[in-house]
Design an enzyme around this catalytic site. Structure first.
Site, PDB file in Angstrom:
ATOM      1  N   LYS A   1       0.830  -1.202   0.000  1.00  0.00           N
ATOM      2  CA  LYS A   1       0.000   0.000   0.000  1.00  0.00           C
ATOM      3  C   LYS A   1       0.865   1.254   0.000  1.00  0.00           C
ATOM      4  O   LYS A   1       1.928   1.293   0.610  1.00  0.00           O
ATOM      5  CB  LYS A   1      -0.910  -0.010   1.223  1.00  0.00           C
ATOM      6  CG  LYS A   1      -1.756   1.241   1.419  1.00  0.00           C
ATOM      7  CD  LYS A   1      -2.557   1.141   2.696  1.00  0.00           C
ATOM      8  CE  LYS A   1      -3.276   2.446   2.991  1.00  0.00           C
ATOM      9  NZ  LYS A   1      -2.337   3.558   3.286  1.00  0.00           N
TER      10      LYS A   1
ATOM     11  N   LYS B   1       7.503   1.032   1.776  1.00  0.00           N
ATOM     12  CA  LYS B   1       8.171   0.122   0.824  1.00  0.00           C
ATOM     13  C   LYS B   1       9.590   0.562   0.522  1.00  0.00           C
ATOM     14  O   LYS B   1      10.511  -0.263   0.500  1.00  0.00           O
ATOM     15  CB  LYS B   1       7.374   0.055  -0.491  1.00  0.00           C
ATOM     16  CG  LYS B   1       6.066  -0.658  -0.420  1.00  0.00           C
ATOM     17  CD  LYS B   1       5.410  -0.697  -1.773  1.00  0.00           C
ATOM     18  CE  LYS B   1       5.212   0.672  -2.363  1.00  0.00           C
ATOM     19  NZ  LYS B   1       4.362   1.558  -1.547  1.00  0.00           N
TER      20      LYS B   1
END
Length: 288
Positions: free
Chosen positions: A8, A13
């Site tokens: 998401k 990330k």
């Protein structure tokens, strides 16, 4: 080995990817990290600045690939990790997947793919179209970054669906979930009961992980002057070790969106009640 990191938007990330890249380099591997977000900030914590993108470089060269050299697009980051930013079209125009394809094409022209032990694609946000799923065409493993929240796991389920589809025609497997900045994992555990997949690591709610992004440094670099952070680096080294062991991985069977909504919302709306004890059982407890 080629890795694709998804999750998401805003889940961490890029911070996770940069630290995994350094961890893999610490294990003696030559690593290339490719940022696949038009914001071109994937490798910021490795380099400390926003490096020029491949798409910008190609435009400057009027798309003459033969005029582009490795040093034009590959930048050295912390820990010896090499960095590339694909870039992308202006907001609201063009296709990010096309840019990823052009990036891979150029890197192959430069024989870059043959020079690395590990190539890590850091991919933007949720998978909502085939363009964003393009890095899965090249990956051996997909790793999904999540937290213990509803929205992140909903996105993870959609990514799992993309892995399942790509695995029909590509040697792709889901390496596992990485919980990032999460103090609990009860909802994660509930999800993987329904959609079985490995959990590579659960990183606690550590403020320094967030701060590292702001500072433009990996946890490994921060630990050089603050050894108390070495224990955080161990989480990423553990992930690296599992990856290097070449796990079997899974082809996930995602659950339909509406069923997932019910599963995750019911977990909180109808929490499991402790079993009701009989009077005899209560007496036994009291006697103990």
């Amino acid at each position: 080995m080629k890795l694709a990191v998804y999750g998401k938007g805003g889940i961490g990330k890029s911070t996770t990817s940069c630290n995994i890249s350094v961890a893999l380099a610490r294990r003696g591997k030559k690593v290339l990290q490719i940022g696949c977000d038009p914001k071109h900030d994937s490798t910021f914590t490795l380099t400390g600045f926003l490096i020029p993108t491949i798409i910008d470089t190609l435009q400057e060269k009027d798309y003459h690939y033969e005029d582009v050299w490795s040093e034009d697009v590959i930048y050295k980051g912390y820990g010896g990790v090499d960095c590339v930013e694909a870039g992308g079209p202006p907001a609201g125009a063009g296709c990010g997947g096309y840019v990823v394809g052009e990036t891979v094409k150029l890197l192959k022209e430069l024989n870059a793919f043959d020079e690395y032990d590990i190539i890590l694609f850091d991919v933007l946000g949720d998978v909502v179209c085939g363009g964003f799923a393009a890095p899965l065409n090249y990956a051996d493993y997909c790793m999904i970054v999540t937290d213990n929240g509803f929205d992140a796991l909903f996105a993870a389920n959609r990514i799992a669906a993309s892995v399942r589809e790509k695995a029909r025609t590509h040697p792709l497997r889901l390496g596992g979930l990485i919980g990032n900045r999460t103090s609990k994992r009860d909802l994660i555990d509930k999800y993987i009961e329904t959609v079985p997949m490995p959990v590579l690591e659960i990183l606690p709610l550590i403020e320094d992980i967030r701060v590292s992004r702001v500072k433009g440094k990996t946890l490994f670099e921060m630990a050089e002057t603050d050894p108390s952070l070495n224990y955080v680096c161990d989480y990423y080294l553990n992930i690296a070790d599992q990856i290097l062991a070449r796990p079997e991985g899974v082809v996930p069977n995602d659950t339909p969106d509406r069923e997932l909504f019910s599963l995750l919302s019911d977990f909180y709306l109808n929490p499991a009640q402790p079993p009701v004890r009989s009077e005899a059982q209560e007496l036994d407890v009291m006697m103990v």
